[in-house]
Every structure is written in C-alpha cells, then in structure tokens.
Write a protein that holds these residues in place. Structure first.
Motif, PDB file in Angstrom:
ATOM      1  N   SER A 170     104.051 111.349  38.756  1.00  0.00           N
ATOM      2  CA  SER A 170     103.284 111.046  39.955  1.00  0.00           C
ATOM      3  C   SER A 170     101.854 111.551  39.793  1.00  0.00           C
ATOM      4  CB  SER A 170     103.922 111.709  41.173  1.00  0.00           C
ATOM      5  OG  SER A 170     103.766 113.123  41.082  1.00  0.00           O
ATOM      6  N   HIS A 171     100.990 111.130  40.693  1.00  0.00           N
ATOM      7  CA  HIS A 171      99.604 111.598  40.658  1.00  0.00           C
ATOM      8  C   HIS A 171      99.552 113.115  40.821  1.00  0.00           C
ATOM      9  CE1 HIS A 171      95.283 111.823  41.356  1.00  0.00           C
ATOM     10  NE2 HIS A 171      95.542 112.526  42.439  1.00  0.00           N
ATOM     11  N   GLY A 172     100.363 113.641  41.756  1.00  0.00           N
ATOM     12  CA  GLY A 172     100.335 115.084  42.004  1.00  0.00           C
ATOM     13  C   GLY A 172     100.805 115.881  40.806  1.00  0.00           C
ATOM     14  N   ALA A 173     101.892 115.431  40.155  1.00  0.00           N
ATOM     15  CA  ALA A 173     102.400 116.137  38.984  1.00  0.00           C
ATOM     16  C   ALA A 173     101.412 116.048  37.829  1.00  0.00           C
ATOM     17  CB  ALA A 173     103.757 115.578  38.582  1.00  0.00           C
ATOM     18  N   LYS A 174     100.811 114.869  37.626  1.00  0.00           N
ATOM     19  CA  LYS A 174      99.822 114.731  36.559  1.00  0.00           C
ATOM     20  C   LYS A 174      98.603 115.610  36.819  1.00  0.00           C
ATOM     21  CE  LYS A 174     100.570 110.216  34.420  1.00  0.00           C
ATOM     22  NZ  LYS A 174     100.000 108.887  34.123  1.00  0.00           N
ATOM     23  N   ALA A 175      98.210 115.707  38.081  1.00  0.00           N
ATOM     24  CA  ALA A 175      97.052 116.539  38.417  1.00  0.00           C
ATOM     25  C   ALA A 175      97.325 118.003  38.120  1.00  0.00           C
ATOM     26  CB  ALA A 175      96.688 116.350  39.894  1.00  0.00           C
ATOM     27  N   LEU A 176      98.547 118.461  38.407  1.00  0.00           N
ATOM     28  CA  LEU A 176      98.891 119.849  38.121  1.00  0.00           C
ATOM     29  C   LEU A 176      98.904 120.092  36.615  1.00  0.00           C
ATOM     30  CD1 LEU A 176      99.788 122.678  38.767  1.00  0.00           C
ATOM     31  CD2 LEU A 176     102.110 121.831  39.147  1.00  0.00           C
ATOM     32  N   VAL A 177      99.501 119.176  35.858  1.00  0.00           N
ATOM     33  CA  VAL A 177      99.527 119.316  34.402  1.00  0.00           C
ATOM     34  C   VAL A 177      98.103 119.388  33.852  1.00  0.00           C
ATOM     35  CG1 VAL A 177     100.114 118.110  32.252  1.00  0.00           C
ATOM     36  CG2 VAL A 177     101.787 118.259  34.102  1.00  0.00           C
ATOM     37  N   LYS A 178      97.228 118.541  34.363  1.00  0.00           N
ATOM     38  CA  LYS A 178      95.830 118.540  33.906  1.00  0.00           C
ATOM     39  C   LYS A 178      95.133 119.832  34.286  1.00  0.00           C
ATOM     40  CE  LYS A 178      91.544 115.840  34.080  1.00  0.00           C
ATOM     41  NZ  LYS A 178      90.880 114.619  34.634  1.00  0.00           N
ATOM     42  N   GLU A 179      95.370 120.320  35.502  1.00  0.00           N
ATOM     43  CA  GLU A 179      94.734 121.560  35.955  1.00  0.00           C
ATOM     44  C   GLU A 179      95.161 122.746  35.091  1.00  0.00           C
ATOM     45  OE1 GLU A 179      94.583 124.400  39.927  1.00  0.00           O
ATOM     46  OE2 GLU A 179      95.041 122.279  40.128  1.00  0.00           O
ATOM     47  N   LEU A 180      96.352 122.694  34.560  1.00  0.00           N
ATOM     48  CA  LEU A 180      96.847 123.770  33.706  1.00  0.00           C
ATOM     49  C   LEU A 180      96.249 123.713  32.305  1.00  0.00           C
ATOM     50  CD1 LEU A 180     100.626 123.741  34.710  1.00  0.00           C
ATOM     51  CD2 LEU A 180      98.842 125.300  35.517  1.00  0.00           C
ATOM     52  N   GLY A 181      95.428 122.702  32.038  1.00  0.00           N
ATOM     53  CA  GLY A 181      94.794 122.590  30.730  1.00  0.00           C
ATOM     54  C   GLY A 181      95.679 121.969  29.681  1.00  0.00           C
ATOM     55  N   ILE A 182      96.685 121.206  30.119  1.00  0.00           N
ATOM     56  CA  ILE A 182      97.617 120.572  29.184  1.00  0.00           C
ATOM     57  C   ILE A 182      97.184 119.130  28.938  1.00  0.00           C
ATOM     58  CG2 ILE A 182     100.007 119.873  28.780  1.00  0.00           C
ATOM     59  CD1 ILE A 182     100.874 122.140  30.627  1.00  0.00           C
ATOM     60  N   GLU A 183      96.897 118.809  27.695  1.00  0.00           N
ATOM     61  CA  GLU A 183      96.545 117.451  27.297  1.00  0.00           C
ATOM     62  C   GLU A 183      97.756 116.838  26.595  1.00  0.00           C
ATOM     63  OE1 GLU A 183      92.860 117.249  25.154  1.00  0.00           O
ATOM     64  OE2 GLU A 183      92.019 118.921  26.274  1.00  0.00           O
ATOM     65  N   VAL A 184      98.538 116.118  27.361  1.00  0.00           N
ATOM     66  CA  VAL A 184      99.784 115.566  26.841  1.00  0.00           C
ATOM     67  C   VAL A 184      99.529 114.644  25.653  1.00  0.00           C
ATOM     68  CG1 VAL A 184     101.817 114.195  27.425  1.00  0.00           C
ATOM     69  CG2 VAL A 184     100.875 115.798  29.091  1.00  0.00           C
ATOM     70  N   SER A 185      98.408 113.969  25.646  1.00  0.00           N
ATOM     71  CA  SER A 185      98.089 113.019  24.583  1.00  0.00           C
ATOM     72  C   SER A 185      97.940 113.686  23.221  1.00  0.00           C
ATOM     73  CB  SER A 185      96.800 112.265  24.917  1.00  0.00           C
ATOM     74  OG  SER A 185      95.707 113.183  25.043  1.00  0.00           O
ATOM     75  N   GLN A 186      97.814 115.014  23.212  1.00  0.00           N
ATOM     76  CA  GLN A 186      97.627 115.732  21.955  1.00  0.00           C
ATOM     77  C   GLN A 186      98.944 116.106  21.277  1.00  0.00           C
ATOM     78  OE1 GLN A 186      94.402 116.319  20.721  1.00  0.00           O
ATOM     79  NE2 GLN A 186      93.979 114.914  22.419  1.00  0.00           N
ATOM     80  N   ASN A 187     100.081 115.686  21.825  1.00  0.00           N
ATOM     81  CA  ASN A 187     101.377 116.125  21.319  1.00  0.00           C
ATOM     82  C   ASN A 187     101.548 115.871  19.823  1.00  0.00           C
ATOM     83  OD1 ASN A 187     104.240 117.027  21.733  1.00  0.00           O
ATOM     84  ND2 ASN A 187     104.648 114.935  21.083  1.00  0.00           N
ATOM     85  N   SER A 188     101.119 114.709  19.360  1.00  0.00           N
ATOM     86  CA  SER A 188     101.333 114.362  17.950  1.00  0.00           C
ATOM     87  C   SER A 188     100.621 115.310  17.000  1.00  0.00           C
ATOM     88  CB  SER A 188     100.882 112.921  17.685  1.00  0.00           C
ATOM     89  OG  SER A 188      99.497 112.777  17.979  1.00  0.00           O
ATOM     90  N   LYS A 189      99.560 115.964  17.455  1.00  0.00           N
ATOM     91  CA  LYS A 189      98.822 116.903  16.611  1.00  0.00           C
ATOM     92  C   LYS A 189      99.614 118.179  16.365  1.00  0.00           C
ATOM     93  CE  LYS A 189      94.662 117.847  17.665  1.00  0.00           C
ATOM     94  NZ  LYS A 189      93.447 118.198  18.461  1.00  0.00           N
TER      95      LYS A 189
END
Length: 642
Positions: A170-189
């Motif tokens: 959801s928008h709210g869950a994604k916003a919290l993940v982003k606020e925590l400094g987590i860049e999910v797109s970087q997982n493969s690295k």
C-alpha cells in the motif's frame, strides 16, 4: 547417555544457553550456569571463562541468546493463566498505578512498532507512548539470531525473512519503508549467490528410509530433467512412472467439464485428492508431496487443488485453465542478513534514537548498528519499550464508549504492574484478546477466536565448515518426509561492511524450516495448526537438538559431515503462535469481506483498537504495517482528529 546420542554429539559442549529451557540467564547467574554445561571436550576451542563472558554479553543483548528462542517459554507460559481467568479481576489496585500515557501498545512486533510510528507521525513527538511486549526482544516474528564464533559475527533470521508479499504494498506501507531508508530496488546488489555460482551448487532432495526404503540424497532437483532426476530416487516403479507423467505434459483429467466447472470442483478438493482421485496417482507417490502445499501450513492434504493449480503445481497443465497474472514477489523484495529484524531496528531507531547512540541508521548501516537495550525504557523518553512484560488484562475506566482512560495490567519480574492510558492498541494475538478484555461483545469474541495461528520453526545451526555441502553439490535440500522439510546454506547477504561466507572451510549458518502439523491424519488445516502448536509447546531443547543432529547427519553424512564434531551452535526459533491464519476454499466459509472473522474481530472497542497481521488475515510485513495504520486512524477518528 546412549551410544547413539554420543555419536550424534549430544554430550558435546556447543554454544547454547538452554539451562532454563530457553530463558536467558542473568549476569550474576552466568558462572553458576557453567556447572550445568556438559564437560568441555579436550579439542574444544571454548573455555569456561569464554562461556561466562558470552553469557554475560547475552544477558544484556538478546540477539546473542541461543537455545530455545522465538516464542520462548517465559513469553507464552502466561497465556494459560490468562485464559483460565486468573486476571479477570484487575490485579493492581488503582492507587498503585503511577504511570500514564497517551497511548499504550500491547505487542512490540512490526505492527506494534509501526503503530507507535504512525501515532507519533500524526500527533507529534510530545505525546507519550509505551510499548509492552511479552518477549525479551522487540520485533515479534522479526527475530535476529547473532553468533560470535572464530573471530567472526554471523547474523541469521529467526522469523520473518524479508520484505516480500504476493500483494502490492500500500502507499502507507511503501512510505514507511522509504522513510526507514530502505531501497527495495537495491536487493540484487546485496543478495549473495557467490557460493552457488563458484561451486556449482544446486538444490537436492533427501529421500528418507522410513518413507522411501532408504536414505538417499539426490542432487539436481529442479535442474536435471525430471526423468533423469527421478531415475536416481529410491522410488517404486509405479511411483516413478506417475511422477514422470505428472512432471510432463498432462492430459485433461477433467475432460468434458467447462473451465468454470473445473475450477469450482478443484476449489472444494485438496491437492492430494486431485492427485489420487483425478490424476489417478498411486498412493506410493504421495510421500514425494508431503512437504508441498501453499502458504501458512497448507499441505498437500489441506491445500485446495485450485490454489495448487494457480501456483503452477504439477498435474494441472492439461486442464486448459488460465489464471490472471499475479503480482510478483520478486518485483518488491529485500532480505537483510537478519531478516526483518533490521526493519524493526530501523523503526526503533526513529522512535528512540538514544538506543542506537543518537544516530539515524539506514539500510546500509543498520545490520551492524548495535542496539543499547538499556535505553529502551528510560523515564525521560516520550516513547518507551518495556520488554518481558506480558499484558494480562485491559479494562476501561467506566463504560467503553464514554470512558476517557483505560488500564493495562502486565507482569514484570513476577509482579503485577499497571499503567493508565488515553488510548490502547492491541498488536498481539487475536485469540488472546477475548481473555484480555472479556467485556467485548460475544460476536466479536467469536470472530477473534476463529483463526488458529500458524505454527512455524526457523532454526539456525552454525557449522564449522560446509565442505559436505560442497562435496554433495547442494546448497539447499528439500526433505519431504523429514522433520525439517527444508535445509539451506545461509551465506549471508552483504550489507554495509558485513560480508557473507565464500569459502567451504569457513563456518556458515544452516537454516532449517518446519511447518509443524499432522498431514495425512484426516485433520483440517485449523486442527493441524493446533496440533503443531501443542507439539512445539511440549518439546524441550534437547528434543529439538536430537532431531537436528540426526537429520543433518543422515542427509550430509555421505559428504563427510559429522554432527558430533561439526556443529558449533544451535538456535531453535519455535513459533507455536506463528503467522496469521489465511482463508481457503476448503475449510472456510465463502462470505463477503465485511463478514470475514478478521474484519469483525478488529472492530474498535471503546478506547481500544486492534492492530496485527491477524487483523488483516495475511502473514506479511506490509499487512502488519497497514493494520497498524488503520488502528491509529480509528483512534484519531474517535478523538475527532481526522
């Protein structure tokens, strides 16, 4: 002690702290506990002095505690007295209540911590929040297991592995993940596949003698052509022929029926019934499927055949059914070395900066950021987390709909304590809520008691080297009929200076998983969950250790693995009250969403709102966050704030 126990190493000193059945010892008890250890082997690198120092560290730092973890006994033994009505009469006199808060949250898992975050985000930092949790660590199922061995630190996950879900965030869950400094797109690295690539390791399947006639590990599961793979397996000719047929192009076993009729019939039968009655597979082949099923303890005999078909299980490709494309987990996923414990730590770092030295860690630094647990519950802090404090009673001061405060009683160090709050969020287990608040309406009680939480086991074994895996050519083993159905080398993802394992001579964590239940006994899924809960609640650490040593020895022995010599540490994360119950077409009524038990059960009651993954009927991190957000908004609406 029998010769078999000695051969497995049950008499060896390993790094474990199970002297009190999983309850960590205090600093003053460290030296006394050494007397309870087995004698140190002559070739052991450990010493009593080193063990005492390690125990002292573990007393102050829960992730270091080993032995029986997860829902450790001290956290859940209180549940029976609560259910038996011991605390129906509020156990603390009103005159003894000296602490007052704007919000008290029962449960310090991802949902409870997220609720604290959303409440503070909505109203500002001046409001006082207390989080009470029954465990000795925060994070709930997001559990970190930390091992210090041979000059290196190993991080393992003892519960929720990562940010992943079959449903979009959801928008709210994604916003919290982003606020925590987590860049999910970087997982493969960060994801570490080095050992599999460098040593050509693959998946394997272990066939046990109890179900297949002999113990045999066959490498190449999922890579070799199925006829070639199955030719190496100890199967009867009939079972092998049927499995080869199922893994190939199947005929239409339901010819003459329309797609709608097929789907309706598949929805009301188990995958096992489809295999036996529709695909006409010999019963001799069923042990091959014992570990197969869906999410949340759905096994071959409790998973709807339609759900199996939707998830591309074998046997359905000739039916001509087409399903809508599903959201791919791989499109939004990230896995820290310690699983979602790092997510919980990131939230805590925002709530109580003093606990992490006042810094603001992000995804690149959080893994190696040590939490100072002594700073979680300071009087001068507006947000406090109080561990080892199971809540036993929640009671409004007056009529729930007109009351302005609510009392929350909990047990700490064996003593009944209580606080008063203007709002309360129950981020705990749904089935416990009717006993914490017996005043709630009967219909809501029934809804809260409907689900049976999914029992889980996440066990981490630190082994001194992984040459046996290398020699056998496997990095992960599926054992469909063994106690642990999945065994995986966990080399560790690489984050912010923490590097994973690369050499077979190095120590490594081996991660084992089990869904405790009773497949094949004719029980429905809820009954199987309940049976699995009782199994975990009655087993000792020694019981678990024996099964671990026996299974690893049988699977890896041909590669030179010695369970007596090669195991350095064991942490068993048992979760009898594990993940949220999800619905299926076999065991649950087909009713509109608003009539589902999780929706009826989460209704706000006076000053108390409900936030947990149970309230969303989905065992995912984003669901825990979303339910926290909803619970906070309900309280704001009641106060006229939104």
């Amino acid at each position: 002690m029998s010769d078999e126990y000695r051969k497995l190493g049950m008499d060896r000193a390993i790094t474990r702290r199970d002297f009190m059945n999983g309850v960590a010892i205090g600093i003053t008890g460290a030296s006394a506990a050494l007397d309870a250890l087995p004698a140190f082997a002559e070739n052991s690198p450990a010493t009593p002095q080193a063990a005492a120092a390690a125990d002292s560290d573990a007393a102050n730092y829960p992730p270091l505690r080993q032995g029986l973890r997860g829902n450790l006994p001290s956290a859940v033994d209180i549940f029976n007295p609560i259910r038996d009505g011991k605390y129906v009469q509020f156990p603390v006199a009103d005159s003894e209540i000296t602490e007052e808060y704007d919000l008290v949250i029962v449960g310090g898992g991802i949902s409870g911590l997220s609720a604290a975050h959303f409440y503070r985000l909505g109203l500002g930092p001046k409001y006082k929040i207390l989080v009470l949790d029954n465990h000795d660590d925060f994070g709930g199922h997001a559990k970190r297991n930390e091992f210090h061995y041979d000059g290196k630190v190993f991080y393992g996950y003892g519960g929720t592995m990562g940010i992943a879900t079959p449903f979009p965030y959801s928008h709210g869950a994604k916003a919290l993940v982003k606020e925590l400094g987590i860049e999910v797109s970087q997982n493969s690295k960060f994801f570490n596949r080095t050992i599999e690539q460098n040593y050509q390791l693959q998946g394997g399947m272990f066939f046990d003698k109890e179900h297949f006639g002999e113990d045999r590990l066959v490498a190449g599961n999922g890579r070799l052509p199925w006829p070639e793979f199955l030719a190496k397996a100890p199967l009867t000719d009939a079972a092998r022929a049927d499995l080869i047929r199922l893994h190939g192009k199947n005929p239409d076993y339901m010819a003459g029926m329309s797609p709608g009729e097929k789907e309706a019939k598949l929805a009301k039968m188990s995958y096992q019934d489809f295999l036996l009655k529709i695909a006409k597979v010999t019963p001799e082949a069923i042990p091959f499927f014992l570990s197969q099923g869906g999410r949340n303890n759905k096994r071959v005999d409790t998973m709807p055949a339609l759900e199996a078909a939707e998830h591309n299980a074998i046997g359905f490709n000739g039916l001509g059914l087409k399903f809508e494309e599903r959201f791919s987990e791989a499109s939004y996923t990230l896995h820290f070395p310690d699983g979602n414990s790092s997510v919980a730590r990131l939230i805590v770092s925002r709530l109580i900066p003093a606990a992490v030295g006042g810094q603001v860690p992000d995804m690149n630094t959080i893994v190696q950021t040590k939490v100072d647990y002594s700073k979680l519950d300071l009087p001068e802090s507006n947000i406090r987390i109080r561990l080892s404090s199971p809540v036993v009673r929640v009671l409004h001061d007056g009529d729930p709909e007109s009351a302005t405060t609510v009392r929350i009683a909990y047990i700490n160090r064996g003593k009944a304590c209580a606080v008063r709050a203007r709002n309360c969020i129950l981020a705990c287990y749904n089935r416990l809520i009717p006993y914490l608040m017996p005043e709630i309406p009967a219909g809501q009680k029934a809804a809260l008691e409907y689900p049976v939480k999914v029992p889980m086991m996440y066990t981490n074994v630190l082994i001194k080297k992984w040459t046996a895996f290398q020699k056998l050519g496997v990095a992960r083993i599926n054992a469909p009929a063994m106690y642990y159905t999945n065994t995986t080398l966990d080399p560790g993802t690489t984050f912010g200076g923490y590097s994973g394992v690369t050499n077979p001579e190095e120590p490594i964590l081996v991660h084992l998983t089990r869904n405790p239940n009773k497949p094949g006994a004719g029980l429905n899924r809820k009954q199987q969950n309940a049976a699995g809960q009782q199994e975990l609640l009655t087993m000792t650490f020694e019981d678990h250790e024996y099964k671990i040593r026996d299974q690893l020895g049988r699977m890896l022995g041909p590669g030179g693995f010695d369970p007596a010599e090669d195991i350095a540490a064991i942490t068993v994360n048992r979760w009898p009250y594990g993940y949220a119950y999800t619905y299926d077409t076999l065991g649950d009524p087909d009713v509109p969403l608003e009539q589902r038990p999780h929706v009826l059960g989460r209704k706000r009651f006076g000053l108390v709102s409900v936030a947990n993954s149970d309230a969303g009927a989905a065992a995912f991190t984003n669901q825990a966050m979303d339910e926290a957000n909803r619970a906070v908004e309900e309280l704001f609406v009641r106060q006229g704030l939104c």
